[in-house]
Design a protein around this motif. Sequence first.
Motif, PDB file in Angstrom:
ATOM      1  N   GLU A   1      65.628 116.136  93.124  1.00 38.71           N
ATOM      2  CA  GLU A   1      64.906 116.711  91.993  1.00 38.71           C
ATOM      3  C   GLU A   1      63.768 117.578  92.523  1.00 38.71           C
ATOM      4  O   GLU A   1      63.356 117.446  93.676  1.00 38.71           O
ATOM      5  N   LYS A   2      63.247 118.452  91.685  1.00 39.09           N
ATOM      6  CA  LYS A   2      62.101 119.266  92.105  1.00 39.09           C
ATOM      7  C   LYS A   2      61.198 119.521  90.914  1.00 39.09           C
ATOM      8  O   LYS A   2      61.609 119.505  89.759  1.00 39.09           O
ATOM      9  N   ASN A   3      59.916 119.716  91.224  1.00 36.92           N
ATOM     10  CA  ASN A   3      58.976 120.223  90.238  1.00 36.92           C
ATOM     11  C   ASN A   3      58.103 121.272  90.922  1.00 36.92           C
ATOM     12  O   ASN A   3      58.410 121.711  92.021  1.00 36.92           O
ATOM     13  N   ASP A   4      57.030 121.662  90.307  1.00 38.08           N
ATOM     14  CA  ASP A   4      56.237 122.762  90.852  1.00 38.08           C
ATOM     15  C   ASP A   4      55.625 122.463  92.217  1.00 38.08           C
ATOM     16  O   ASP A   4      55.433 123.370  93.030  1.00 38.08           O
ATOM     17  N   SER A   5      55.327 121.202  92.496  1.00 34.66           N
ATOM     18  CA  SER A   5      54.579 120.900  93.719  1.00 34.66           C
ATOM     19  C   SER A   5      55.330 120.054  94.737  1.00 34.66           C
ATOM     20  O   SER A   5      54.904 119.947  95.881  1.00 34.66           O
ATOM     21  N   LYS A   6      56.446 119.451  94.357  1.00 38.39           N
ATOM     22  CA  LYS A   6      57.125 118.548  95.300  1.00 38.39           C
ATOM     23  C   LYS A   6      58.615 118.479  94.994  1.00 38.39           C
ATOM     24  O   LYS A   6      59.065 118.841  93.920  1.00 38.39           O
ATOM     25  N   MET A   7      59.345 118.002  96.005  1.00 40.64           N
ATOM     26  CA  MET A   7      60.744 117.640  95.815  1.00 40.64           C
ATOM     27  C   MET A   7      60.867 116.135  95.964  1.00 40.64           C
ATOM     28  O   MET A   7      60.176 115.534  96.805  1.00 40.64           O
ATOM     29  N   ILE A   8      61.725 115.544  95.150  1.00 42.03           N
ATOM     30  CA  ILE A   8      61.933 114.100  95.175  1.00 42.03           C
ATOM     31  C   ILE A   8      63.402 113.837  95.457  1.00 42.03           C
ATOM     32  O   ILE A   8      64.280 114.366  94.766  1.00 42.03           O
ATOM     33  N   ILE A   9      63.676 113.042  96.481  1.00 41.34           N
ATOM     34  CA  ILE A   9      65.042 112.665  96.826  1.00 41.34           C
ATOM     35  C   ILE A   9      65.203 111.194  96.479  1.00 41.34           C
ATOM     36  O   ILE A   9      64.638 110.321  97.142  1.00 41.34           O
ATOM     37  N   ARG A  10      65.921 110.932  95.418  1.00 37.68           N
ATOM     38  CA  ARG A  10      66.075 109.559  94.926  1.00 37.68           C
ATOM     39  C   ARG A  10      67.335 108.939  95.503  1.00 37.68           C
ATOM     40  O   ARG A  10      68.395 109.559  95.564  1.00 37.68           O
ATOM     41  N   SER A  11      67.196 107.685  95.900  1.00 38.83           N
ATOM     42  CA  SER A  11      68.347 106.957  96.425  1.00 38.83           C
ATOM     43  C   SER A  11      69.142 106.355  95.284  1.00 38.83           C
ATOM     44  O   SER A  11      68.591 105.709  94.395  1.00 38.83           O
ATOM     45  N   LYS A  12      70.449 106.574  95.324  1.00 40.34           N
ATOM     46  CA  LYS A  12      71.319 105.927  94.352  1.00 40.34           C
ATOM     47  C   LYS A  12      72.024 104.725  94.974  1.00 40.34           C
ATOM     48  O   LYS A  12      72.340 103.766  94.293  1.00 40.34           O
ATOM     49  N   GLU A  13      72.272 104.814  96.282  1.00 37.40           N
ATOM     50  CA  GLU A  13      72.968 103.741  96.989  1.00 37.40           C
ATOM     51  C   GLU A  13      72.277 103.373  98.301  1.00 37.40           C
ATOM     52  O   GLU A  13      72.460 102.278  98.812  1.00 37.40           O
ATOM     53  N   ALA A  14      71.510 104.304  98.853  1.00 39.66           N
ATOM     54  CA  ALA A  14      70.935 104.092 100.183  1.00 39.66           C
ATOM     55  C   ALA A  14      69.843 103.019 100.156  1.00 39.66           C
ATOM     56  O   ALA A  14      69.150 102.837  99.156  1.00 39.66           O
ATOM     57  N   ASN A  15      69.676 102.317 101.295  1.00 35.88           N
ATOM     58  CA  ASN A  15      68.633 101.293 101.392  1.00 35.88           C
ATOM     59  C   ASN A  15      67.364 101.876 102.026  1.00 35.88           C
ATOM     60  O   ASN A  15      67.323 103.040 102.423  1.00 35.88           O
ATOM     61  N   LYS A  16      66.338 101.050 102.164  1.00 28.63           N
ATOM     62  CA  LYS A  16      65.045 101.522 102.666  1.00 28.63           C
ATOM     63  C   LYS A  16      65.154 102.042 104.107  1.00 28.63           C
ATOM     64  O   LYS A  16      64.544 103.063 104.461  1.00 28.63           O
ATOM     65  N   ASP A  17      65.954 101.368 104.943  1.00 26.21           N
ATOM     66  CA  ASP A  17      66.107 101.825 106.335  1.00 26.21           C
ATOM     67  C   ASP A  17      66.725 103.217 106.389  1.00 26.21           C
ATOM     68  O   ASP A  17      66.318 104.047 107.208  1.00 26.21           O
ATOM     69  N   GLN A  18      67.695 103.468 105.519  1.00 28.06           N
ATOM     70  CA  GLN A  18      68.309 104.797 105.485  1.00 28.06           C
ATOM     71  C   GLN A  18      67.315 105.849 105.009  1.00 28.06           C
ATOM     72  O   GLN A  18      67.309 106.980 105.501  1.00 28.06           O
ATOM     73  N   LEU A  19      66.460 105.476 104.069  1.00 31.52           N
ATOM     74  CA  LEU A  19      65.432 106.408 103.601  1.00 31.52           C
ATOM     75  C   LEU A  19      64.462 106.764 104.720  1.00 31.52           C
ATOM     76  O   LEU A  19      64.077 107.930 104.883  1.00 31.52           O
ATOM     77  N   ILE A  20      64.085 105.772 105.501  1.00 28.04           N
ATOM     78  CA  ILE A  20      63.174 106.029 106.627  1.00 28.04           C
ATOM     79  C   ILE A  20      63.851 106.924 107.664  1.00 28.04           C
ATOM     80  O   ILE A  20      63.242 107.861 108.197  1.00 28.04           O
ATOM     81  N   GLU A  21      65.124 106.656 107.935  1.00 24.39           N
ATOM     82  CA  GLU A  21      65.869 107.485 108.877  1.00 24.39           C
ATOM     83  C   GLU A  21      65.967 108.924 108.375  1.00 24.39           C
ATOM     84  O   GLU A  21      65.777 109.882 109.133  1.00 24.39           O
ATOM     85  N   PHE A  22      66.189 109.067 107.087  1.00 22.96           N
ATOM     86  CA  PHE A  22      66.317 110.409 106.516  1.00 22.96           C
ATOM     87  C   PHE A  22      64.979 111.141 106.524  1.00 22.96           C
ATOM     88  O   PHE A  22      64.923 112.357 106.710  1.00 22.96           O
TER      89      PHE A  22
END
Length: 426
Positions: free
Chosen positions: A232-253
């Motif tokens: 997702e995006k707005n004027d100041s940031k982009m947000i990448i929401r996890s639908k299936e990924a876990n916290k470790d995968q988010l940190i890796e990404f």
Amino acid sequence: MHIDPWTSDSIKDYSELKKEFGIEELPEISEEIPNSHLMFKREIVFGHRDFDKVIDAIKKGDEFSAMSGFVPSGEPHLGHKMVMDQLIWLQALGGTVFVSVADMEAFAARNIPRDKAKKIGRDYLLSLIALGLKEKGSYFYNQSEEKDLEDLAFELSNNINMAELNSIYGFEGNVSLAQMYSTAIQSADILYPQTEKFGGPKPVVVPAGTDQDPHMRLVRDVSNRVRLFKVEKNDSKMIIRSKEANKDQLIEFKDILSNSGDCSVFEEHIEIEEYRDEEEIRKKTREFELDQGGYGFIQPSSTYHRFMSGLTGGKMSSSVEESYISLLDDPEEAEEKVMNAKTGGRSTLSKQKEEGGQPEKCSVYELFFYHLLEDEDEVEEIYDNCVQGERLCGTCKQEAADYLKSFLEEHKSKREEAKEELDKYM
């Protein structure tokens, strides 16, 4: 308004259709792409979903695909040719063309045995080759013979529920499970070019009549549901929401995204402040998703063309042979259909000369406008002479019949040549 892929073959109000179903106005294709097809120039193709993605890929020379499926329930006709012409045009612009013979849907929705459907389907494929589709950059298949497609359809079906099918297609209690499942097969057809087997995610466009839009609405939703991440995006940031990924995968990404802006990892999403390149972030998200075993699908695009009128008046119907020109018609039979066609002429010769004809209500004029004449000046001259009462219906009928006879004779010859080549496309 109700439309579905099995019973809808005429639309009274295209403006209302676009408004109700969120179909977008078509951009000025002729200004965006060289050698724009006449169907776009004449606004026969009137709307789209996300076709901008494909236009962008064409302009950049990036990979893209075009996809269509044909339900083999009868002979291929000029209505099908509208799709075929667009596929050939898109291939010429650099796209890879995927064509499905929808034998599973033919059985589920029309009770046509699959062996018979495959045999009928060959006629569609032969006409497509005869019209000019090249072997290089083409992939033909029968739905029931493509194991990878069936596996994909099964996975997609896990993200489709009954309430959604009822809402999109208007299914009632007597609809078979097979017909319901055929909607997942259709979604798999459209997403198939984006699978690892064919190089992964890429823009894909489906040229279609408006009756096919329910399939597009379903597949666009499903393509998002099977993603591991939502961007997702707005004027100041982009947000990448996890639908299936876990916290470790988010940190890796997050580490992979370190050059894309200031990243923060939360329990179920990543935030990127002052991101530098949105397209690059979306690309990295898809690549990471693929590394994690996901699909990374890009929502497929579509274009929509108007229906042709039937030669007998009203809608064109596959159950009324006189209402359409088959690509398999004997040229003499086609001539007879055109000479008996309903026109926009007045009831008497004197009224025709006095009041002029109504080409916008004429099935013969549509033959010129949709298929037979590429020269804009010729089409405009026929229109003007008709409304001014200077051109009679008999003249138009004979000219259209002569053009069609010549086209069908050549098409028949090219279909014979295509029989030697078909297996190379499969």
